[in-house]
Design an enzyme around this catalytic site. Structure first.
Site, short mmCIF file in Angstrom:
data_model
loop_
_atom_site.label_atom_id
_atom_site.label_comp_id
_atom_site.label_asym_id
_atom_site.label_seq_id
_atom_site.Cartn_x
_atom_site.Cartn_y
_atom_site.Cartn_z
CD GLN A 34 -3.13 0.98 2.27
OE1 GLN A 34 -2.96 1.37 3.35
NE2 GLN A 34 -4.20 1.08 2.17
CB CYS A 52 -5.14 7.41 6.13
SG CYS A 52 -4.35 7.26 7.83
CE LYS A 75 -8.90 -0.79 4.36
NZ LYS A 75 -9.49 0.46 4.22
N GLY A 82 -15.37 -2.16 7.62
CA GLY A 82 -16.04 -1.53 8.03
C GLY A 82 -16.53 -2.45 9.55
N GLY A 89 -9.78 -5.36 10.05
CA GLY A 89 -8.97 -4.38 10.48
C GLY A 89 -8.58 -4.78 12.47
#
Length: 340
Positions: free
Chosen positions: A77, A107, A147, A208, A231
């Protein structure tokens, strides 16, 4: 127009994809190896390589690619907005055994988006268009992935950006169903993830608040996504990828005894840099993980509060022993299901 490049083979080609979300200071080589011990996702993503006019590839992040023996594909990334430097970095990264190049457009850290990178790019579809056009030309034999979130503070640019993603034949979209300003709070817009699945030509990973296997199944069913990206909840429960696969196969989800959680904490403590880290830094590093583990172990928050008060290795591990080894019949709480 169809995707130009095929994605790496998944572990179980007949099941939806699973991915570990890229997390700064978390998803390093060591954490990938620890996760793999408990059940790898199909895909890993590195922490982001910062890209600017003086940037070089960060050696620690690169190790997650070059020294990775998990047997799973790793996407590299990048975060940045300078087009020549993004192109240069993407070409550099393609010299390594990467699964693809991923651009961070999500981000939510203010120090990041204020520089118009990460989630800040969502404010400027024209810029996104130029970046993806150049990256697609540079990365033509590997997957180019994105992303992102559903918007910066609203979803005004959402469809415009999805159309740009189509225009440049992006190979995989990981979509977090919150805005940048939402950070990690509030409802996740799984309805917008479903809209993206309908609108873009590439596979979409729903991201999410996927806090359990049950939630993963519900989100896959509601969104039609090709897979899920997990995550923070994978930090508290590294068994989650195996559990998702069990649920997808209609198998009962194996409970995780708290004694196994105690072993997981030991494994995290034995990070390869441990020998050179002062005790205080090591305790701080472990607490970063325990912030998530503690809530999976004790939803009331007592363990979390006491854990944050500890200062030494001995205090911390005594507390872990007291909480996790007190009753050997106890298992890790499975996070509640969503009402999606």
């Amino acid at each position: 127009m169809s995707s130009q490049v095929s994605l790496p083979q998944s572990l179980h080609p007949y099941l939806p994809l699973t991915a570990l979300a890229p997390m700064q200071d978390v998803t390093n080589l060591w954490f990938m190896k620890v996760i793999a011990h408990y059940g790898s996702p199909d895909y890993f993503f590195t922490e982001y390589f910062r890209v600017n006019d003086t940037s070089r590839l960060n050696r620690n992040i690169l190790a997650a690619i070059t020294e990775n023996d998990t047997g799973r594909p790793v996407f590299a990334q990048m975060i940045g907005e300078s087009i020549p430097d993004l192109v240069r970095t993407a070409i550099d990264l393609c010299r390594y055994n990467i699964a693809g190049v991923d651009l961070n457009m999500g981000c939510p850290a203010p120090r990041i988006y204020r520089k118009n990178v990460g989630g800040g790019l969502l404010l400027s579809p024209e810029k996104v268009d130029r970046i993806l056009a150049e990256l697609r030309q540079a990365v033509n034999d590997r997957p180019l992935t994105v992303k992102m979130r559903v918007g910066f503070e609203n979803t005004d640019n959402f469809y415009k950006i999805l159309d740009i993603i189509n225009r440049h034949n992006i190979d995989l979209l990981s979509l977090h169903g919150r805005t940048v300003k939402d950070m990690y709070h509030g409802a996740v817009r799984y309805d917008l993830i479903a809209e993206a699945v309908r609108r873009v030509d590439c596979p979409v990973l729903a991201n999410g608040n996927i806090n359990s296997a049950k939630t993963a199944i519900e989100v896959l069913s509601q969104t039609g996504a090709a897979g899920v990206m997990v995550g923070r909840w994978a930090i508290g429960n590294p068994w989650i990828f195996n559990q998702i696969r069990q649920a997808l196969r209609f198998e009962p989800i194996a409970p995780v005894p708290l004694v196994e959680v105690r072993n997981y904490i030991d494994r995290l403590w034995q990070t390869p840099t441990a020998a050179t880290m002062p005790e205080r830094s090591r305790v701080g590093y472990l607490k970063m993980f325990l912030n998530y583990i503690a809530l999976s172990v004790d939803t009331e928050g007592h363990f979390l509060r006491l854990m944050r008060q500890t200062q030494t290795e001995i205090e911390l591990f005594n507390l872990c022993d007291r909480v996790l080894l007190d009753d050997l019949t106890k298992t890790l709480a499975l996070a509640p299901s969503l009402s999606v």
